[in-house]
Every structure is written in structure tokens, then in C-alpha cells.
Enzyme design. Sequence first.
Site, PDB file in Angstrom:
ATOM      1  CD  GLU A 126       0.996  -1.824  -4.900  1.00 12.73           C
ATOM      2  OE1 GLU A 126      -0.151  -1.259  -5.051  1.00 12.73           O
ATOM      3  OE2 GLU A 126       1.761  -1.072  -5.030  1.00 12.73           O
TER       4      GLU A 126
ATOM      5  CD  GLU B 195       1.899   3.234  -4.598  1.00 12.60           C
ATOM      6  OE1 GLU B 195       1.077   3.436  -3.523  1.00 12.60           O
ATOM      7  OE2 GLU B 195       0.412   2.177  -5.260  1.00 12.60           O
TER       8      GLU B 195
END
Length: 481
Positions: free
Chosen positions: A381, A175
Amino acid sequence: MTASETRPLTAVRRFPSDFLWGAATAAYQIEGAAAEDGRTPSIWDTFSHTPGKVFEGHTGDVAVDHYHRFREDVRLMSELGLNAYRFSVSWSRVQPTGRGPAVQKGLDFYRRLVDELLAAGIEPALTLYHWDLPQELEDAGGWPERATAERFAAYAGLVAEALGDRVSRWTTLNEPWCSAFLGYGSGVHAPGRTDPVAALRAAHHLNLGHGLAVQALRSALPAGAKLAVSLNLHEVRPLTPSAEDREAARRIDTVGNGVWLGPMLDGRYPEELFADTAHLTDWGFVRAGDEATAGQPLDWLGINYYTPTVVSRVADGEAKPQDDGHGNSEFSPWPGADDVAFHQADGARTAMGWPVDPSGLEDLLTRISARYPELPLVVSENGAAYEDVVGADGSVHDPERAAYVHAHLEALHRAVEAGAVVHGYFLWSLLDNFEWAYGYAKRFGAVHVDYATLRRTPKSSARWYARVARSGELHAPGAEG
């Protein structure tokens, strides 16, 4: 109409026998041992120890003590039927100053962890960077500086040399949008800076660092290694079909997704990104060849998804909803999108306040796989925080989490039916842990952790997920899940 509205649900969905069933964690959130065996502070150590930055002053000094309890945690993974585990390496544990040789005691921890995973038949999926930059590198300028990208590549080579004989699945960054725009733009994440130009510079150097790290990994790893990056791509939806709201969605898609997909997968930034941010910077920090370096060939792409992003465009002087789900700040993490408002959909929400909408995962996987059909995807995720309650018998019954995961696995399977190439799913998270600026107030874990005793207790959702992982069949959660 979303993709999920065009196909009916089925009672049982079957996944391929080689599908990755995993769970994920991050080093600073679980390891603890913050000052042991040569580890020095990262930006998250500094940030969490700064008054007012993290809920009730919580820190990751101890976290859930995975550093000392990793064998117990691997046993839990085995009991839960996982065949893969995604974890991150603490840069400041391996290379405390961000420069120079590795600390062998730090590497030894990861060697022991990987050996334990392999002995249990669990594939290690290693992430090199999950937000914990060594503080010394931040003191030298951090990700807005080009030197940090070069340091990251050197660190990647050190880890590859130590673990490349045992780890075949590697991720460079997790991320990077959060690292750049929450860390340097809105300031709700470490290092807590609030400069939109620094955020854009950080984004570029994260892209460059990714490409340089891939080159370093390719040089050090066996030919069969599988390299990736994990992106929290935003499933951006306009609030209405109006041209103004569609333009708002385009802006957020550009600075949320295009800023990564462009250089990493297309080898160039979108021209719209330069135009949208021209009032902030001329992007002179992008040197000739940088975009090609960022665009190194990958073997898979990790996608992290929790909820869609719904936006509208507002005129000057109008009230602008700020609820983008990324924490409260008077500074925006969306440079070039000052006229965009964010909205949260009605309906069920998690403890984070995020709407539960699995159609966003289906649409995102379908769209990205259609755009990059040769690149396998992995959901690296996905999960939810809820207000878990420990029963009188010590058990934790969390049917909301099981329902959330079930719905998103349904969405993943529908995306595969529509043609998406998806090879795995990693539940976030294996354990309750330090949830960044929320401290220990939000629980995402499949396994409950009593923070006073550090006792681990699998929740009912974990037992349900174990049955799915072992059988490869997705059944609706029963009364026990």
C-alpha cells in the site's frame, strides 16, 4: 541524513519486466451488499452504525457496490495497465458466524472475481483479513481471545480450498497494528475498545492467528503458492539527536514494529517490549510454542507506507503533542509509550494531514531488506488522499497525487539501487471508497467515484500510472498527469 539525500534523482527509472504493478482495495470499503447472499455484520458494520463513530454516520452498506460492479472494475484495472490486484475477502461473507462451513454464495463471488481477473491477465493477490472480524466472534471476545486465532486459521483453510487452484499470492493479515491498537487501544477503529491490555492480547493473537493461518494455507495450497503478511511498519525518527528522543523512537519502534517483526520473522518477541509494558501485563497469555508458530516461513513481506513517524520524549507535566496521524482519541494506541510525543513535519501534506516524505519509504525498504535479505518485499500500500475536484467536463485532474506516487516510486527505485529486494508496488487505492472512520470524506482512489451515481472516472493520475505500469519506466508526470 536520509538515504535519499545521498543519491541524485534521474530523469527515467526502469523497473524489471516482472515487476508487479497493482492497486489495492479492502472488502468492507468497496463491496457493499452488506446483507446479501448470507453475509452477516462484521465489527465494521456495527461500528459504522454506532452514532458518533464514523464521519457523518457514513457506513459501508453500499460502499461503491463492487459486489455488483466487479466486472466493470476489472475492466478499469485492465485499462489502467495493472498486472496485479490486491483485494481482501470478507470473512463474514464467507463464514458469517466465524465458525462452521463456508457459505458457497459468498465464495462464489470471489470465484467470479478471480476468474475475471485471470481472464484479463491480472494476477490476484488475496488478503484474508482486512479488519472486518465477524461480529459474532467479537461478541465472544474478539482478537484478545485465543479462540479467534484458531477460528482465523480454519477460515483461511476454507478460502484456500475454494480458491487455491486459481490464486497463488496470499496475505494473511493487513496492518495488524491497526487491528490491535486502533481497534482495542485508542478505539478509533472497530470494535472501538479502549483497553491497552486487550490491545496487547489482540496483538499476540493476531501474531498467532497469522502463524496458524500460514500452516493451514501450506496444507491446502499447491507448493508454488506465495504467502505473506502486510505490515504498516513505522519509519520512526527522533525529533532531535538527544538520548531522550532516541529512546522515544526506540519505544515506538518496539511497539509499532518489533511487536510484529519479532514473532513473525525472528520467532520471538523483543525483550524490550516485555519491559516497556511490564506495568500493564506479564504477557502470561503467550504460551510455550506460540512465538515459533507465529514465525512460519514466508515467501514475501508486504510493507504499507504513507508517512514517517517523528517522536520526542517528554517529562512529566509537559504538554505532549498527540498528532500521530491515527485519529483523535483520549486513549493511546501506543501501550508502554506514555512519555512519547508525536510531531508532524513541516511542508506539503495530504488531505489526511500527513506530511509527504518519500525518503521514509526508501529508508524503510532499505533497512528491512538489509535485516531480512532473503525475504522479497512488496509495497502493498502507498498513496494519498487529496481534495479532488470534478471539472465541468466530468474529468478529475489530480497532479498532486501523481506527484506523490512519482516521488515514492523514485524512492522505491533508489532503495533497489541500494540493495533492497522489492518485487512490486500496489497503489492505494484503486477506487475512492469508504475510508474507515473518515467515511466518504477522504478520497484515495486512482478512479473517482460519484457516490450518488457510483459512476467511475479514472483521474489524470490513473492515466499517468497506467503509462508507467505498461512501460515499466518511471517518467515525471506531464501536464496531463
